[in-house]
Write an enzyme that holds these catalytic residues in place. Structure first.
Site, short mmCIF file in Angstrom:
data_model
loop_
_atom_site.label_atom_id
_atom_site.label_comp_id
_atom_site.label_asym_id
_atom_site.label_seq_id
_atom_site.Cartn_x
_atom_site.Cartn_y
_atom_site.Cartn_z
N ARG A 358 0.83 -1.21 0.00
CA ARG A 358 0.00 0.00 0.00
C ARG A 358 0.86 1.26 0.00
O ARG A 358 0.55 2.24 -0.63
CB ARG A 358 -0.96 0.01 1.19
N ASN A 492 -5.03 1.73 8.57
CA ASN A 492 -4.53 1.83 9.94
C ASN A 492 -4.04 0.46 10.38
O ASN A 492 -4.80 -0.37 10.86
CB ASN A 492 -5.62 2.35 10.87
N ASP A 493 -2.73 0.29 10.26
CA ASP A 493 -2.09 -0.99 10.57
C ASP A 493 -2.33 -1.45 11.98
O ASP A 493 -2.15 -2.63 12.29
CB ASP A 493 -0.56 -0.81 10.47
N THR A 494 -2.64 -0.53 12.88
CA THR A 494 -2.58 -0.82 14.30
C THR A 494 -3.93 -1.18 14.91
O THR A 494 -4.00 -1.44 16.10
CB THR A 494 -1.99 0.36 15.09
N ASN A 496 -6.35 -3.99 14.90
CA ASN A 496 -6.40 -5.38 14.46
C ASN A 496 -7.54 -6.06 15.19
O ASN A 496 -7.41 -6.46 16.34
CB ASN A 496 -5.06 -6.08 14.77
#
Ligand code: GLC
Length: 802
Positions: A358, A492-494, A496
């Site tokens: 990405r 937003n990788d964080t 989860n």
């Protein structure tokens, strides 16, 4: 407190105090060969892949005054010993009477004066070459003659950057150096044993060396109780001439500069490079024994950067905006396109990382105006790690083209895909086509990632089919509200969430990708495909508006139980910036909701240092949310000013015609405008950082993770395409500015599809948006899309107003 100034005429930032709050760096070369040079001469260099083929050992966590990767020592006899100092300040820390570090386009030049000796050292990688040159001039400013020696030195790392730190027996057993005499010159060759004949490093200088050292231990002396600040060997007349058979390998050359009379200079050029075989490469290495070759290489590099930047130049009423758009922002875009999030002082390029799917897709969008061919080449690589189902590998190693699932791979019980990755490639591909009109790209065959037992791709298809599968994956992977499943994470990788959660971000990114593809199919004359995607678009718009409106803003996720996140019902994480900007960008928000959503951002998320990503921050680790709650409130994705999300709000505001607010958001995070507040900001004022601590954190305003951030590409797009409104479209360059009402206008020169457009925008009525009239080469045109010319320079006059 300031640490330097912008010199736009020379396209440099000039640092004038070596004790910056954190290291300030510049990039040299490209991912093919290059890395970073810090403002005190530290060097982190690699070839093709920072994780798998690293050359110098640079440890960012060391204190600022410590040696990192390389330096230059000078010495002269004084009182029966040698007075030794580094003109780069680090590592000897001798007080300098003058210090300047010129952060230029692809080069760094350190100029210093110390003890009556002036040194000028220019670091750069010649275009397309696998070597770092350092061009050094030393001048005696004293009234009497002075005998000087120069000792340039680099420290090597094991090529496998992580192994260097995880195995302190095997690594040193493999490291070997030897000295090759080439006429008067000494070429020091180094490699890990198994890379002999394949990847050999070398270090040499254009002047003959009187002696050399390749083993760190005798160089520092006393079993390394000598230090980089005071290497004991430099008190001896000669270095030890050891060819290291193992251990910590360095390359140091003792270059006698002779006795320099008052005002007299000596010059030498060092080379640090990598070749298959140093012996075989000697003829090529010799070229730079003549410093004129370095002059020619630097002139060529400068010309390349001039061409790169000249593609788009602007003149607006805001000098800081001009600095960023004309020089530093496109420069940063070039850097992110090369290095993705792989190698910086913060993203260390060790072990699992590679290029982000990405990230790099978005980075491509930042360079398309300047180097569309390179953008296409990177996009082609990315598409080759897309999977047959349309989703994508999250990361890839540029050297091996091996993909990885990023952090998702560490939690096998969670969904093993990121819900947004593949959609960014649609935006990037369409942006490439809008810039270039190269529709033949759509027909190019690119493999999908899956391979058979012999490492052959199981399937290949046209680029257009890759794009179709990307949107099809999202269409088919939806949850209980018919909204896209969040996967392991979205942008937003964080955050989860357990499997079954839905992402509104991905819904809107999908909407935007569909809009791009629908417009493409219309241009291609494929009405059937366009109509099918229109139906998909309408369906998703309907679901977003039916389920995700929270009363005054849009929610950000639904968790696996169907409960909203980013809602007034939540105690923390009530409101998310991306939850508001993206429904405007996708076009899903109704006009009334668009205004309300963006007003909520202004009311609850904006600060004088930028827009926060969310509010309020989670206060304590919560495994149900994951990474976001590992940070204290106000840091990074947990209510910090995650800068990457700011340009999306700017773009959304321009879509509503709010030129004043869009510009306020731009100006408040412009690092060039922060030059006098560096003691709080701390990072380089000439690039965007990834994050700034938000107002829930006691150190509000502190920046980190400079250089490698999607902020670069999106700020550049936001400013050039949405505030100044110079937008590539399939049909030509459209002019649709959205500026502060108080601006009387601006000018821009833009190359597009072979022609140069000299654009003057006038704003006689003091509006923000709305094009009243356009003339091209003196003749009025209909609408605001400029005709495509293959060449020439064309004068465009745009009048804003009713
Ligand atoms: C980092 C990652 C990027 C992600 C962002 C937000 O910048 O590189 O991929 O979108 O964080 O989590």
């Amino acid at each position: 407190m300031t640490y330097g100034y912008f010199d736009d005429a020379h396209r440099e930032y000039v640092i004038t105090d070596p004790r910056t709050p954190v290291k300030w760096v510049n990039y040299v070369g490209t991912l093919d060969f290059g890395g970073l040079v810090d403002h005190t001469g530290g060097i982190l260099i690699c070839r093709d892949d920072p994780g798998l083929n690293r050359i110098t050992k640079y440890i960012p966590q060391l204190p600022a005054g410590d040696f990192r990767g390389g330096t230059l020592y000078l010495r002269f006899p004084e009182g029966g010993a040698y007075r030794v100092f580094s003109p780069f300040y680090v590592p000897t820390l001798d007080p300098l009477d003058r210090y300047e570090c010129h952060v230029g386009m692809g080069y760094t030049r350190i100029i210093s004066e110390c003890r009556g000796i002036r040194t000028e050292a220019t670091f750069f990688v010649p275009r397309g070459e696998d070597r770092l040159l350092t061009d050094v001039r030393v001048t005696n400013l004293r009234g009497e003659p002075l005998a000087l020696d120069a000792i340039p030195v680099v420290e090597y790392t094991h090529f496998d950057a992580l192994k260097q730190y995880t195995n302190a027996d095997w690594v040193p057993q493999t490291m070997q150096s030897r000295a090759i005499r080439d006429g008067d010159h000494t070429v020091l060759a180094q490699c890990a044993f198994m890379k002999r004949g394949a990847n050999e490093n070398y270090f040499t200088a254009s002047l003959p060396a009187a002696s050399f050292e390749t083993d760190r231990r005798p160089f520092l002396g006393a079993n390394e109780y000598g230090t980089w600040a005071r290497p004991l060997s430099l008190q001896e007349p000669a270095l030890g001439n050891h060819e290291a058979l193992r251990g910590d390998n360095i390359a140091a050359l003792l270059l006698p500069l002779g006795e320099l009379g008052p005002g007299e200079s000596a010059r030498f050029v060092t080379q640090l490079g990598q070749v298959a075989s140093v012996g075989a490469a000697l003829p090529d290495i010799r070229r730079y024994f003549d410093p004129a070759a370095a002059d020619a290489a630097l002139a060529d590099l400068n010309a390349t950067w001039r061409d790169y930047l000249d593609i788009f130049q602007v003149e607006t009423p805001d000098a800081s905006l001009n600095s960023m758009l004309n020089v530093f922002n496109p420069r940063q875009c070039h850097t992110t396109k090369n290095w993705s999030r792989y190698l910086s002082l913060y993203q260390l390029g060790l072990g699992s990382r590679g290029l982000g799917f990405r990230d790099s897709s978005q980075d491509v969008m930042g360079v398309l105006a300047h180097i569309p061919e390179e953008g296409k080449a990177l996009l082609t690589k990315l598409l080759s790690v897309q999977k047959r189902d349309g989703s994508a590998m999250h990361q890839l190693y540029p050297l091996t083209m091996e993909g990885s699932m990023g952090d998702a791979g560490e939690m096998p019980d969670r969904p093993q895909y990121y819900s947004d990755d593949h959609l960014w490639a649609v935006l990037a591909a369409c942006a490439y086509l809008k810039e270039t009109g190269d529709f033949a790209f759509l027909e190019e065959e690119i493999p999908f990632y899956e391979k058979d037992g012999q490492d052959r791709p199981l399937e290949s298809s046209s680029v257009l089919e890759h794009l179709r599968r990307a949107v099809a994956f999202t269409r088919e992977n939806v949850g209980r509200h018919g909204l896209p499943l969040a996967g392991f994470a979205d942008w937003n990788d964080t955050i989860n969430l357990a499997a079954g959660a839905e992402s509104l971000f991905t819904a809107n990114l999908y909407g935007r990708a569909l809009r791009d593809l629908i417009a493409l199919f219309e241009v291609l004359g494929d009405a059937i495909s366009a109509a099918a995607l229109e139906a998909d678009y309408a369906a998703m718009r309907e679901r977003v508006n039916a389920h995700a409106w929270d009363g005054a803003w849009y929610v950000r996720y639904f968790d696996a139980a169907g409960e909203p996140i980013g809602s007034r019902q939540n105690e923390k994480g009530q409101l998310f910036t991306n939850g508001q900007s993206w429904p405007v960008i996708s076009g899903f928000a109704t006009p009334e909701r668009a205004e309300q959503a963006l007003d909520a951002v202004y009311a609850y998320l904006n600060t004088p240092s930028g827009i926060k990503l969310s509010t309020p921050g989670y206060d304590g680790y919560n495994p149900a949310y994951g990474g976001v709650s590992t940070y204290p409130p106000g840091a990074k994705e947990n209510g910090g000013i995650f800068l990457h999300a700011n340009p999306w709000v700017i773009i959304a505001e321009t879509q509503l015609g709010h030129g004043d607010r869009a510009y306020q958001y731009y100006a408040q995070v412009n690092p060039a405008a922060r030059n006098t507040e560096i003691d709080r900001f701390e990072c380089e004022p000439y690039v965007y950082p990834q994050n700034i601590l938000g107002d829930e954190h006691p150190q509000f305003g502190l920046a980190r993770n400079s250089w490698l951030s999607g902020t670069a590409s999106w700020m550049y797009q936001a400013a050039t395409q949405y505030i100044l409104g110079i937008q590539p479209t399939y049909a030509g360059l459209r002019i649709d500015p959205c500026i502060p009402a108080a601006w009387e206008g601006f000018t821009a020169a833009r190359r597009f599809r072979g022609a140069t457009y000299r654009i003057t925008v006038r704003n006689p009525q003091g509006v923000s948006k709305g094009v009243a009239a356009v003339t091209v080469d003196g003749a009025p045109i209909k609408g605001n899309t400029l005709p495509i010319f293959a060449d020439g320079t064309h004068t465009v006059e745009v009048t804003l107003g009713e």
